[in-house]
Design an enzyme around this catalytic site. Structure first.
Site, mmCIF file in Angstrom:
data_model
loop_
_atom_site.group_PDB
_atom_site.id
_atom_site.type_symbol
_atom_site.label_atom_id
_atom_site.label_comp_id
_atom_site.label_asym_id
_atom_site.label_seq_id
_atom_site.Cartn_x
_atom_site.Cartn_y
_atom_site.Cartn_z
ATOM 1 N N ASP A 205 0.849 -1.195 0.000
ATOM 2 C CA ASP A 205 0.000 0.000 0.000
ATOM 3 C C ASP A 205 0.880 1.239 0.000
ATOM 4 O OD1 ASP A 205 -2.326 1.634 0.128
ATOM 5 O OD2 ASP A 205 -3.355 0.091 1.270
ATOM 6 N N GLY A 231 4.271 1.360 -2.050
ATOM 7 C CA GLY A 231 4.268 1.621 -3.477
ATOM 8 C C GLY A 231 2.896 1.982 -4.005
ATOM 9 N N ASP A 232 2.852 2.307 -5.272
ATOM 10 C CA ASP A 232 1.621 2.618 -6.004
ATOM 11 C C ASP A 232 1.342 1.434 -6.919
ATOM 12 O OD1 ASP A 232 -0.112 3.455 -8.143
ATOM 13 O OD2 ASP A 232 0.362 5.540 -7.702
ATOM 14 N N PHE A 233 0.177 0.802 -6.772
ATOM 15 C CA PHE A 233 -0.038 -0.431 -7.536
ATOM 16 C C PHE A 233 -0.220 -0.205 -9.032
ATOM 17 C CE2 PHE A 233 -4.256 -0.296 -5.027
ATOM 18 C CZ PHE A 233 -4.884 0.540 -5.922
ATOM 19 N N HIS A 251 -13.358 -1.497 -6.990
ATOM 20 C CA HIS A 251 -14.521 -0.599 -7.126
ATOM 21 C C HIS A 251 -14.150 0.882 -7.038
ATOM 22 C CE1 HIS A 251 -15.544 -0.803 -2.489
ATOM 23 N NE2 HIS A 251 -14.355 -0.301 -2.731
#
Length: 344
Positions: A205, A231-233, A251
């Protein structure tokens, strides 16, 4: 299938008025929780109105009606002049209870309730109505300790309602390592690790959540078996694992972004493992009002998010190369779509 709210034996005008007053019911609950009524009654036991007014900041004007309303909503019980928590309130509204959802209620009161006042605007513009909808605003929110704490508690409330069902819905004993993508404080995997002592885990995350993760994993007693990768997914590599989870994540994003994330997450699954996706997925026809409302929540608080169907989730897995997709209920609020990767 959810019964239509108007299918009752009463005049149409009365039934419609009852629907229009639904916001009053919600605010009774939210205000009572904010005032600490349920926690106070748990601590002190049966109490009169006067007792509660002595201990809580309740004004004489309105206290009686608040308590009466909570009784009529099924949240309090009233006998011999004293109030106690109902069984439902004791299970879900007392801090520390097994089904406690106080974190969700705080977020609902402060973010969702104001946003729903602008639902008509959202329905005509397609634009969110709550602050923090875009990535930059979301990161700014996480950087503010008080708002981050509220967000984490809300996410922990949501994952806490899922973890028991997920623990029973999948063969965890066949795997050694699980990665929760967008796992926030690690509440979901923390409880999974407590149930399945051979498992290890990684939570992926944003870096702003590393402190919340460290604190929570230590409190759950699993800090030695779970790690955090920041991190940034969308832009950073995902941790490889036997089981990769995308829970209450897809969502938040557009259909194209969901397909991208599913493909990326499936690529991080080791041979013989599985990608688990869960959300309050919709059917192809109106069947569940609660899930429709969740989807409208996403309209109000995200730039392009909504709920999606299990068929769409299965199609994204198929596009990623998965040929073994299984769908099952995950309690009453969520649906689990699992994509299995061949061992070789």
């Amino acid at each position: 299938m959810t019964e239509p709210a108007l299918s009752v034996q009463e005049p149409a005008s009365a039934a419609v008025k009852r629907l229009a007053n639904g916001f009053c019911h919600a605010k009774l609950l939210l205000a009572a929780d904010e005032l600490g009524i349920f926690a106070d009654l748990h601590r002190h036991g049966p109490s009169t109105q006067a007792d509660l007014m002595d201990r809580l900041p309740l004004h004489p004007r309105g206290a009686r009606e608040l308590l009466y309303g909570l009784v009529l909503l099924g949240l309090l019980e009233f006998q011999d002049g004293s109030y106690t928590n109902s069984a439902a309130a004791a299970a879900a509204l007392v801090p520390g209870a097994a089904e406690y959802i106080g974190g969700f209620l705080r977020r609902a009161d402060r973010v969702l309730y104001p946003a729903w006042q602008n639902l008509a605007e959202a329905l005509t513009s397609g634009k969110p109505q709550a602050p923090g909808a875009g990535p930059e605003a979301f990161r700014a929110m996480l950087s503010e300790p008080r708002q981050r704490e509220q967000y984490v508690k809300m996410m922990d409330s949501a994952s806490g309602l899922v973890v028991g069902h997920l623990a029973d819905a999948f063969d965890w004993g066949a795997h050694r390592h699980v990665a929760d993508i967008g796992g926030c404080s690690g509440n979901l995997v923390g409880h999974l690790l407590r149930r399945h002592t051979s498992l290890q885990a990684t939570v992926f995350d944003l870096p702003e959540l590393a402190g919340s993760f460290a604190e929570h994993s230590a409190a759950l007693g699993v800090a030695d078996r779970v790690g955090f990768r920041a991190g940034d997914f969308f832009t950073d590599p995902l941790p490889e694992a036997d089981v990769v989870i995308l829970g209450h994540v897809l969502h938040n994003w557009s259909a194209d972004e969901r397909e991208f994330l599913v493909a990326k997450a499936y690529g991080a699954v080791r041979p013989g493992g599985a990608l688990l996706i869960y959300d309050a997925m919709l059917d192809d026809r109106p069947t569940n009002l609660a899930r429709v409302l969740v989807s409208l929540n996403m309209l109000l608080v995200t730039e392009e998010g909504s709920e999606y169907t299990m068929g769409e989730a299965s199609a994204w897995l198929g596009a990623a190369g998965c040929h073994d997709v299984r769908v099952q209920a995950l309690g009453i609020a969520d649906t689990l779509v699992a994509g299995y990767k061949p061992a070789v």
